[in-house]
Write an enzyme that holds these catalytic residues in place. Structure first.
Site, short mmCIF file in Angstrom:
data_model
loop_
_atom_site.label_atom_id
_atom_site.label_comp_id
_atom_site.label_asym_id
_atom_site.label_seq_id
_atom_site.Cartn_x
_atom_site.Cartn_y
_atom_site.Cartn_z
N ASP A 100 35.23 -18.04 -25.38
CA ASP A 100 35.82 -16.87 -25.19
C ASP A 100 37.31 -16.53 -25.18
O ASP A 100 37.83 -15.74 -24.73
CB ASP A 100 35.00 -16.13 -24.28
CG ASP A 100 35.26 -17.03 -23.17
OD1 ASP A 100 36.12 -17.62 -22.61
OD2 ASP A 100 34.39 -16.70 -21.93
N GLU A 122 28.51 -22.35 -27.36
CA GLU A 122 28.74 -21.46 -26.04
C GLU A 122 28.64 -19.99 -26.43
O GLU A 122 29.60 -19.15 -25.95
CB GLU A 122 29.88 -21.86 -25.12
CG GLU A 122 29.75 -21.43 -23.84
CD GLU A 122 31.09 -21.39 -23.07
OE1 GLU A 122 31.69 -20.66 -23.00
OE2 GLU A 122 31.01 -22.35 -22.13
N GLU A 136 38.25 -12.20 -22.18
CA GLU A 136 37.25 -12.95 -22.46
C GLU A 136 35.85 -12.26 -22.96
O GLU A 136 35.18 -12.73 -24.06
CB GLU A 136 36.82 -13.98 -21.74
CG GLU A 136 38.07 -14.84 -21.29
CD GLU A 136 39.08 -14.65 -20.57
OE1 GLU A 136 39.00 -13.57 -19.93
OE2 GLU A 136 40.24 -15.36 -20.41
N HIS A 213 43.27 -19.01 -12.11
CA HIS A 213 44.18 -18.47 -13.35
C HIS A 213 43.94 -17.39 -13.90
O HIS A 213 44.50 -16.88 -14.75
CB HIS A 213 43.91 -19.66 -14.34
CG HIS A 213 42.76 -19.90 -15.14
ND1 HIS A 213 42.33 -19.00 -16.10
CD2 HIS A 213 41.72 -20.56 -15.01
CE1 HIS A 213 41.20 -19.17 -16.62
NE2 HIS A 213 40.56 -20.16 -16.08
N ARG A 215 43.37 -13.81 -15.57
CA ARG A 215 44.19 -12.62 -15.56
C ARG A 215 44.09 -11.63 -14.74
O ARG A 215 44.95 -10.98 -14.13
CB ARG A 215 44.08 -12.24 -17.03
CG ARG A 215 45.18 -12.44 -17.99
CD ARG A 215 44.67 -12.34 -19.57
NE ARG A 215 45.20 -13.39 -20.37
CZ ARG A 215 46.36 -13.42 -20.85
NH1 ARG A 215 47.30 -12.21 -20.89
NH2 ARG A 215 46.82 -14.35 -21.54
N HIS A 246 47.47 -24.30 -12.71
CA HIS A 246 47.44 -23.90 -14.10
C HIS A 246 48.97 -23.74 -14.19
O HIS A 246 49.81 -23.50 -13.48
CB HIS A 246 46.86 -22.62 -14.14
CG HIS A 246 46.53 -22.31 -15.67
ND1 HIS A 246 47.64 -21.84 -16.42
CD2 HIS A 246 45.41 -22.09 -16.48
CE1 HIS A 246 47.28 -21.33 -17.38
NE2 HIS A 246 45.81 -21.68 -17.73
#
Ligand code: UD1
Ligand code: UDP
Length: 374
Positions: A100, A122, A136, A213, A215, A246
């Site tokens: 994604d 996936e 995503e 990490h 958003r 990250h």
């Protein structure tokens, strides 16, 4: 009967793209029925290269699109232009990408513009909340109607796709190729090189492994997560926190500002994948907002608290090894403390289960493509 090899373009851009596409690319490359062109968008630079190095993969093309603080629009535009150039120069029979990320959604879009079938590795994960995870959930939903081959990791993912009127004969339950990757890496000998990891490995007390990490968690939620970790360190003297950060500067700023001066907070560069797998095995408890880590941790029987309000990986929650705890300091702290102080509660979550795959997803994908193009 087809004689020419099936021409595949495999696309990856971020760390999880590389981890989940590496077993597919390696499997297809071992089979003379395929000729594989690996295209890296470079949406991630260092974190992508770390994975490709480990799996001994060199991209045939590298679009090198990453810039600091890149926006979604910038990633989309640069990736689409770059992939379009590659697809014009090198037509293929099928394009493959996973999951994604924006790299993946744009790879699907570009394949569509070139009227080339797209295979979605996936496929079918959903939260049914458009903004969680962002972007995503939309990336994977926009990818689905384009894809001709849906490689669903689980039966639940297959059902999600069927509800969206994807023809059932275009969906295969293959397992997640991320499990192929993690099982392969777990079998390799590893010499930990990262000094913070070495310190965590030699620590005789308990270790919490933290990654964050997403958003949605940038800013205050991430600082709240860090405050929960700090409270745990202050409460339990034997505890060490290992936090591979990250590369995103926003993530580093949040973690460093709250945890940076604590002597038992080991903040470090992203670990190489083989080292990270080692860290998961050593960890007493894993706190994460990662998608991939939610799939891997159950394989090692590690309790995992998910720092999100929704998940598309509900199989782990249902199996009892994962729990959604959100991003409030007090909730994360209380739930973690309970697991660290109540052996019965801990044992209930420390079950080794593998709802996401058996390590053979890439082989299944190769077979399906051979049948389709053969
Ligand atoms: C991306 C994916 C997300 C995935 C995550 C895995 C999108 C929109 N997001 O999010 O789905 O879960 O990767 O980690 O596709 N950076 C570096 N070096 C690196 C990697 C990142 O410096 O190797 C920094 C750059 O400043 C970059 C920023 O991190 O601008 C953000 O990277 P980006 O790919 O935009 O988003 P992620 O949050 O990593
Ligand atoms: N990972 C890694 N090094 C680290 C942290 C994570 O190799 O320091 C691996 C982890 O094992 C998993 C993948 O990166 O396979 C998850 O990537 P990430 O959390 O960046 O993305 P997501 O899965 O959330 O999309």
């Amino acid at each position: 009967m087809r004689h020419a090899p099936i021409r595949v373009m495999a696309v990856c851009g971020t760390r999880p793209d590389a981890i989940k596409m590496a077993p597919v690319v390696r499997t297809l490359r071992e089979d003379p029925a395929f000729s594989v062109r690996l295209v890296a968008t470079g949406q991630h630079r260092e974190m992508l290269d770390q994975v490709l190095r480990l799996f001994a993969l060199t991209p045939d093309e590298d679009l090198n699109i990453m810039t600091p603080h890149q926006t979604l629009t910038e990633i989309t535009l640069r990736t689409l232009e770059g992939l379009d150039r590659v697809m014009r120069a090198h037509p293929v029979d099928v394009v493959l990408a996973q999951g994604d990320t924006t790299t993946t959604f744009v790879a699907a879009l570009c394949a569509f513009y070139h009227k080339t079938p797209f295979g979605h590795v996936e496929a079918g994960l959903r939260t049914y909340d458009l903004y969680h995870p962002f972007p995503e959930e939309m990336n994977r939903r926009l990818t689905a109607p384009i894809a001709r081959f849906h490689f669903a990791p689980t039966e639940r993912a297959r059902q999600n796709l069927i509800q969206e009127y994807i023809p059932p004969e275009h969906i295969w339950v293959t397992g997640n190729t991320g499990i192929d990757a993690v099982l392969w890496v777990a079998q390799q000998p590893v010499m930990p090189r990262n000094p913070e990891l070495q310190r965590a490995l030699s620590h005789t007390g308990r270790v919490i492994l933290l990654t964050t990490h997403r958003r949605e968690n940038w800013g205050e939620p991430m600082r709240a997560i860090a405050r929960a970790a700090r409270k745990l360190l202050e409460q339990l003297d034997d505890l060490v926190l290992l936090a591979p950060m990250h590369r995103n500067p926003l993530v580093r700023e949040a973690l460093q500002s709250v945890l940076g001066n604590h002597p038992r907070a080991l903040l470090t560069e992203p670990l190489d994948y083989d080292e990270f797998v080692h860290a998961m095995r050593k960890a007493t408890l894993i706190l994460t907002d990662s998608g991939g880590v939610q799939e891997e941790a159950p394989a090692f029987g590690k309790p995992i608290l998910v720092l999100r309000h929704t998940t598309e990986r509900s199989e782990g929650v249902e199996a009892g090894t994962a729990k959604l705890v959100g991003t409030e300091t007090e909730v994360i702290y209380t739930e973690s403390l309970r697991l660290l102080t109540d052996p019965e509660a801990y044992q209930q979550m420390a079950q080794a289960v593998n709802p996401y795959g058996d390590g053979k997803a890439s082989q299944r994908i190769a077979q399906i493509l051979k049948q389709a193009f053969g």
